[in-house]
Design an enzyme around this catalytic site. Structure first.
Site, PDB file in Angstrom:
ATOM      1  N   PRO A 123      -3.931  -4.239  -3.450  1.00 11.42           N
ATOM      2  CA  PRO A 123      -3.923  -5.557  -2.827  1.00 11.42           C
ATOM      3  C   PRO A 123      -4.914  -5.602  -1.670  1.00 11.42           C
ATOM      4  CG  PRO A 123      -2.120  -4.277  -1.965  1.00 11.42           C
ATOM      5  CD  PRO A 123      -2.834  -3.390  -2.961  1.00 11.42           C
ATOM      6  N   SER A 151       5.091 -12.218  -5.050  1.00 13.53           N
ATOM      7  CA  SER A 151       5.551 -11.548  -3.842  1.00 13.53           C
ATOM      8  C   SER A 151       5.323 -12.445  -2.639  1.00 13.53           C
ATOM      9  CB  SER A 151       4.801 -10.230  -3.639  1.00 13.53           C
ATOM     10  OG  SER A 151       5.305  -9.556  -2.512  1.00 13.53           O
ATOM     11  N   TYR A 164       2.886   3.403 -10.246  1.00 15.25           N
ATOM     12  CA  TYR A 164       1.524   3.701  -9.818  1.00 15.25           C
ATOM     13  C   TYR A 164       0.887   4.912 -10.502  1.00 15.25           C
ATOM     14  CZ  TYR A 164       2.510   0.307  -6.184  1.00 15.25           C
ATOM     15  OH  TYR A 164       2.837  -0.845  -5.537  1.00 15.25           O
TER      16      TYR A 164
END
Length: 644
Positions: free
Chosen positions: A103, A544, A90
């Site tokens: 997200p 995911s 990140y």
């Protein structure tokens, strides 16, 4: 800024009771690495890589030296990989947060009768947020435990404590994750965005906490204030949608003025952001709602009515489009799911309590955040708006509900739903491209102190053997042989999952070895500059599992320009997929991928129906793999990136 934790409630097991993340044996990681890439690269390239890896792992060589240093770091820190991982995943990333990193969780479509209805919903939602925050601050949340094969292990809870008290501050080369003290009095306000304006809603007035009716009253005042065109401020939220370096440069310009500096400080310390959106003007379906959560539709719609640096940002649209968009660095998707499911149950199961702690007349008018602008700053806003619009135009999203069957059918085959779906994703990609590529599936390592995620590399040799058997018309394998290959692929996926969630994955370990070499000022070892390593960390398929028990779904963007983002939510009788790619790539199409995925899922069902006998070596796959592995963390690989 260090976080100051309260003592845990009596009898509760906190994260510092958990074991440290292990450092896997060096030879084991190097062998697993070679196995994971051998079938994905050309033979000549593999031979070169194998030689480099063997040299790295020689007794007394570079690998052993770095392994020794890494073991020392493990002994001297709570979590040897956390800082490396956070920076690599990140804080070092320079791409814009919308689509590329943040997200979104899309709530069920709301049927608001009028504008006042949406404000009632927002006030009730804020009340739920405050209740959940109180449970976090007082450590009343029940400790999570792992499920599936390795069920019963307590999981680290620290990510919950960072849902509301963190902020991602942009930097020229590296961002900073600011963590406020839990329960800080600095965090007694939220920021409300309305018509691209930002307002401070104080939650405590004269030492009394606002009740829901008071919050609704304040929201009504904010809406009226936002409609006042004479006091309208420029859409400064656009700057947070830009690349991180561009935003950091713009912020350096802003803070030269004390008015801007104060407004930025107030936002940085807020509990959360609540975005009151007007009607989107779009046809409201699953895909359009997901797009509005991810990027707001650009500056022409709601893209400026956001502040993307804040981890928890709730969206309430007049047309019933609601959800949350999250800055991802402080927590994983499974923690976000737990929070949002609590809120959804609060919204539907708790009657609205419109009592008040103070009379309306005593409530101060919410404060509009003010900004000082210059022609230079106006130019920066325009540039940010244009870059956001390009990102909006480029995103190709398809939210798809596969209704032929769901996870109950898969369980009846004695297979792990997650492993089964991962194999189906490999089949879909192979059918579209005639090859497999490095694939990322997030795996929670919360069974360890401050554990975040590692990577399950789902493009296994066994998956390749299966997808070839299903698609190669030149070979006529029997259904029995195809079924054996399916079980082999599921077993391999299951074993990879177990390795990752127990701290034996390869990606974190290789990252640690690479970073420790920099700490001791060593020249970057050839294993990490090798073409194979660089390519293996470009996750063209980023996946995911984010399961929910209430009606909502998660989505995110691809992590490379020619890649797919695929978030999936297995339900009893259907499977929900959110697939993203970029229009700018000639190699991808979300609709084409979905079509291939549908075809493969039907073919796998038909195969299971024909040959429904598990092989003798399938004990490991007979139980569902731990569902908390779908941590929702996505890799942020870029064409220039060499790390996980």
């Amino acid at each position: 800024m260090p976080i100051l934790e309260r003592e845990p409630a009596k009898g509760r097991r906190e994260s510092y009771d958990l074991p440290k993340v292990p450092v896997p044996p060096l030879k084991q990681t190097l062998d697993m690495y070679l196995t994971s890439i051998k079938h994905l690269v050309k033979e000549e390239q593999y031979r070169k890589t194998k030689s480099i890896v063997e040299k790295f792992g020689e007794p007394g060589g570079t690998g052993e030296l770095l392994q020794k240093k890494l073991l020392e770091k493990r002994d001297n820190t709570h979590n040897w990989v956390y800082g490396y991982w956070l920076d690599d995943m990140y804080l070092n990333q320079r791409l814009a947060l919308p689509v590329n990193s943040n997200p979104a969780m899309v709530f069920p479509k709301q049927d608001f009768r009028d504008h006042k209805d949406s404000l009632r919903f927002a006030a009730h939602l804020i009340t739920g947020v405050l209740e959940y925050k109180e449970r976090i601050d007082t450590r009343e949340l029940p400790v999570d435990f792992s499920r599936g094969q390795l069920a019963g292990t307590p999981l680290c809870m620290k990510q919950y404590y960072r849902l509301f008290n963190t902020y991602r501050l942009p930097g020229l080369k590296r961002d900073t994750l600011i963590i406020h003290e839990t329960g800080s009095t600095e965090q007694e306000h939220i920021i409300v965005a309305c018509k691209n304006q930002f307002f401070v809603l104080d939650l405590v007035v004269k030492e009394k906490k606002l009740k829901e009716m008071d919050i609704l009253t304040q929201l009504e005042k904010i809406v009226k204030m936002a409609e006042n065109s004479e006091e309208r401020q420029p859409p400064f939220g656009l700057l947070t949608s830009d690349g991180r370096t561009e935003w950091a440069q713009a912020r350096d310009v802003l803070i030269k003025d004390s008015v801007n500096r104060e407004s930025l400080a107030v936002i940085q310390k807020c509990l959360c952001v609540v975005c009151l959106d007007g009607p989107s003007g779009m046809e409201v379906g699953d895909t359009s709602r997901a797009l509005l959560m991810l990027h707001g539709g650009g500056h022409e719609k709601m893209g400026a009515n956001r502040w993307y640096d804040k981890p928890m940002q709730f969206v309430v649209g007049e047309d019933g489009v609601c959800g949350t968009v999250c800055e991802h660095s402080p927590f994983e998707g499974i923690v976000l799911v737990a929070c949002t499911e609590y809120l959804m149950k609060f919204m539907t199961g708790s009657p609205s309590k419109m009592g008040r702690a103070t009379s309306v007349s005593e409530l101060p008018t919410p404060r509009r955040l003010l900004w000082k602008t210059t022609p230079h700053i106006q130019g920066l806003l325009k540039a940010s708006a244009e870059r956001l619009q390009r990102l909006v135009r480029d995103l190709d999203m398809d939210v798809h509900k596969f209704e032929v069957y769901g996870k109950e059918f898969i369980k009846k085959q004695k297979m792990s739903p997650d492993a089964y779906i991962q194999v189906a994703l490999q089949l879909a990609f192979y059918r579209c491209n005639g090859r497999l590529v490095s694939t990322y599936e997030s795996a929670s390592i919360r069974r360890f102190h401050e554990g975040r995620v590692d990577n399950i590399r789902s493009a296994t040799p066994e998956a390749l053997a299966f997808v070839k058997a299903m698609t190669d018309e030149k070979t006529s394998l029997s259904d029995s042989e195809k079924m054996k290959r399916l079980w082999d692929a599921i077993n391999a996926q299951t074993n990879s999952t177990i390795a990752a969630i127990t701290g034996m994955g390869i990606d974190n370990h290789l990252l640690g070895l690479r970073e420790i070499s920099q700490e001791i000022h060593m020249e970057v070892p050839e294993i990490f500059t090798d073409q194979t390593y660089v390519a293996s960390n470009q996750f063209i398929l980023s996946t995911s599992q984010v399961p929910t028990t209430v009606e909502m779904f998660c989505c995110y963007g691809p992590v490379v320009p020619n890649g797919y983002g695929c978030c999936y939510n297995p339900q009893a009788d259907h499977l929900l997929f959110s697939v993203t790619s970029f229009h700018g790539s000639t190699e991808t199409s979300s609709a084409v991928f979905i079509k291939a995925l549908d075809q493969g899922l039907v073919e796998m069902r038909d195969l299971c129906r024909k040959r429904n006998k598990p092989q003798s070596n399938t004990a490991a796959a007979s139980k569902a793999v731990e569902k908390s592995q779908g941590a929702g963390s996505k890799p942020l690989s870029t064409p220039q990136k060499t790390g996980k």
